[in-house]
Structures are given as C-alpha cells and as structure tokens.
Enzyme design. Sequence first.
Site, PDB file in Angstrom:
ATOM      1  N   HIS A  25       6.914 -16.751  -6.182  1.00  0.00           N
ATOM      2  CA  HIS A  25       7.902 -16.025  -6.993  1.00  0.00           C
ATOM      3  C   HIS A  25       9.244 -16.006  -6.256  1.00  0.00           C
ATOM      4  O   HIS A  25       9.288 -15.860  -5.033  1.00  0.00           O
ATOM      5  CB  HIS A  25       7.396 -14.602  -7.257  1.00  0.00           C
ATOM      6  CG  HIS A  25       8.184 -13.904  -8.309  1.00  0.00           C
ATOM      7  ND1 HIS A  25       9.427 -13.374  -8.070  1.00  0.00           N
ATOM      8  CD2 HIS A  25       7.926 -13.695  -9.627  1.00  0.00           C
ATOM      9  CE1 HIS A  25       9.890 -12.845  -9.196  1.00  0.00           C
ATOM     10  NE2 HIS A  25       8.999 -13.037 -10.154  1.00  0.00           N
ATOM     11  N   GLY A  57       7.939  -9.506 -16.430  1.00  0.00           N
ATOM     12  CA  GLY A  57       8.078  -8.512 -15.375  1.00  0.00           C
ATOM     13  C   GLY A  57       8.237  -7.122 -15.960  1.00  0.00           C
ATOM     14  O   GLY A  57       7.270  -6.505 -16.420  1.00  0.00           O
ATOM     15  N   TRP A  70       3.598  -6.838 -12.479  1.00  0.00           N
ATOM     16  CA  TRP A  70       4.013  -5.435 -12.367  1.00  0.00           C
ATOM     17  C   TRP A  70       4.961  -5.188 -11.188  1.00  0.00           C
ATOM     18  O   TRP A  70       5.518  -4.103 -11.057  1.00  0.00           O
ATOM     19  CB  TRP A  70       2.788  -4.535 -12.235  1.00  0.00           C
ATOM     20  CG  TRP A  70       2.020  -4.357 -13.511  1.00  0.00           C
ATOM     21  CD1 TRP A  70       2.265  -4.957 -14.719  1.00  0.00           C
ATOM     22  CD2 TRP A  70       0.886  -3.508 -13.718  1.00  0.00           C
ATOM     23  NE1 TRP A  70       1.354  -4.541 -15.656  1.00  0.00           N
ATOM     24  CE2 TRP A  70       0.486  -3.642 -15.063  1.00  0.00           C
ATOM     25  CE3 TRP A  70       0.149  -2.654 -12.893  1.00  0.00           C
ATOM     26  CZ2 TRP A  70      -0.593  -2.953 -15.602  1.00  0.00           C
ATOM     27  CZ3 TRP A  70      -0.940  -1.961 -13.422  1.00  0.00           C
ATOM     28  CH2 TRP A  70      -1.298  -2.103 -14.760  1.00  0.00           C
ATOM     29  N   LYS A  71       5.086  -6.167 -10.306  1.00  0.00           N
ATOM     30  CA  LYS A  71       5.962  -6.044  -9.112  1.00  0.00           C
ATOM     31  C   LYS A  71       5.640  -4.768  -8.325  1.00  0.00           C
ATOM     32  O   LYS A  71       4.509  -4.294  -8.351  1.00  0.00           O
ATOM     33  CB  LYS A  71       7.426  -6.114  -9.529  1.00  0.00           C
ATOM     34  CG  LYS A  71       7.723  -7.347 -10.378  1.00  0.00           C
ATOM     35  CD  LYS A  71       9.170  -7.678 -10.463  1.00  0.00           C
ATOM     36  CE  LYS A  71       9.338  -8.880 -11.378  1.00  0.00           C
ATOM     37  NZ  LYS A  71      10.699  -9.363 -11.441  1.00  0.00           N
ATOM     38  N   GLU A 117      10.966 -20.241 -13.872  1.00  0.00           N
ATOM     39  CA  GLU A 117      11.566 -18.903 -13.809  1.00  0.00           C
ATOM     40  C   GLU A 117      12.811 -18.921 -12.927  1.00  0.00           C
ATOM     41  O   GLU A 117      12.731 -18.733 -11.706  1.00  0.00           O
ATOM     42  CB  GLU A 117      10.550 -17.880 -13.287  1.00  0.00           C
ATOM     43  CG  GLU A 117      11.099 -16.471 -13.400  1.00  0.00           C
ATOM     44  CD  GLU A 117      10.075 -15.423 -13.052  1.00  0.00           C
ATOM     45  OE1 GLU A 117       9.552 -14.801 -13.977  1.00  0.00           O
ATOM     46  OE2 GLU A 117       9.797 -15.249 -11.863  1.00  0.00           O
TER      47      GLU A 117
END
Length: 234
Positions: A98, A217, A11-12, A156
């Site tokens: 990340h 995301g 969800w950042k 990613e």
Amino acid sequence: MQESKLLVANWKMNPLSVKDAEEIFEHVANGMEGLASPRIVICPPFPFLASLSRAKERHPLIDLGAQDSFWEDQGPYTGEVSPAMLASLNCSHVILGHSERRRHLGETSAMVRKKIISALKARLTPVVCAENPSQLEETMGGMSKEETDRCIVVFEPSWAISTNEGAREASVEEIKRAAESFRKIVANAPMLYGGSIAAENIAEIVMGAGLRGALVGKASLNAEEFVSMARAIA
Ligand code: PGA
C-alpha cells in the site's frame, strides 16, 4: 460464467474498539446475506483479527484479510507478523505494498516482492497495490504466471486516496489506461481500483473500467455505505 466481483475493505489505523470492529463486521455480513457477489474481504488492523476470526465462523462468506505481513516465516523480527500467523486466524488475504506503507515506512518494491512470495507460500492471496505500471513492474515483473495468477492487483494512485489533500478519484479513462499496462505484467490477476471510492461512484468506475472490483478505505468503515457499494456492483 461471470466471475464474482470483489470488494476489499481497508480499515487502516482508524480509532476503533474491538466492539466497533465486531459491529461493523456483523452489519456488513448481515447486509450481504443472500448476495453471492461481490465477494467481501475485510482487512482490519491486526489486534482485531482474533475476534473477527470468530465472527467469520458465523459468516463464512465474508473473507478476512490483514493490512500487511512480513517476508520471513519466523524469527527475531520485533513487531512483525508472519503470513502463517494470519492464516491461523482465518485470514485468506493480505494487502501488500500500500502506498501509505511505501511512504511512511520506506517499504520498497523489493520488500513488497519478498512479502508477496512469502504470503503465497502460506496460501494467502496477496492484494498487491501499485500506483503506476513502473511500480508494479518493480514489484511483480518477472514473477511466474503461477504466482501472478494467485494475486489480486490494485491500481491505487496516492493522489486519489480520500485522505490525501486535494484527492480526486481517477477517471475511468485513467484507470483503463493503467489497467492495460498492468495486464502486460500480470495477465490474469483480478484487477481492482482504489482511491475515493464511495456509493455514488463505485458502479461507474468498476463497470466502466471493466474491473473485478474495488479497494475501499474511508468509506468502508460506514457499514451501511459499504453494503450499498457492494449492492451497486453485485
Ligand atoms: P480511500 O482509501 O477509499 O479512503 O481513498 C483507499 C485506500 O487507501 O486503500
């Protein structure tokens, strides 16, 4: 038996209220009712974990994760959160390494490596992100099989992340090539892909590249779309 697929929501730091977070969680959990696969892991910002940890008690099949954790168990580390604290909030997973943390906070592969070890000690499953094989090698190279088998690994590349300028999803061929190199470092870890995943492309990418699932995301904040993505790879 085929192992169940995995769909991880990142969800950042999107501007959600606790109520929004609870609503998305409930919507996803209700949409997943009766589906054994994929396994869903929702990773909200830290402040929503306490409330979602209670929601999870009503929906035990949805897993909860955090977007980071620190490498020490305790001590004078202002602003940091330990893996044990996350475990006490019903978290089973934690995203580590990340590219946004590497870029904006100067997180190095050596730091991510320490975080992986400490998350494993707290019995969390690290969801380790790497942009390319050499970054994965720096981050996880030389770890024991016992350690790497307990991690989930995500290819990613930052150029594929939807919010980066000119982003495009990686092609199935690019993902297959990266996954093949990743396998030399982490033989058995479930392999995911992240970057511009949406309901239209998830099945082609996950099935086409022979992956266990995806890290999503932006599109994970739209509960309806997220459930469609889950159904597309069920
Ligand atoms: P995106 O982000 O799905 O919005 O591209 C993926 C991620 O950064 O984890």
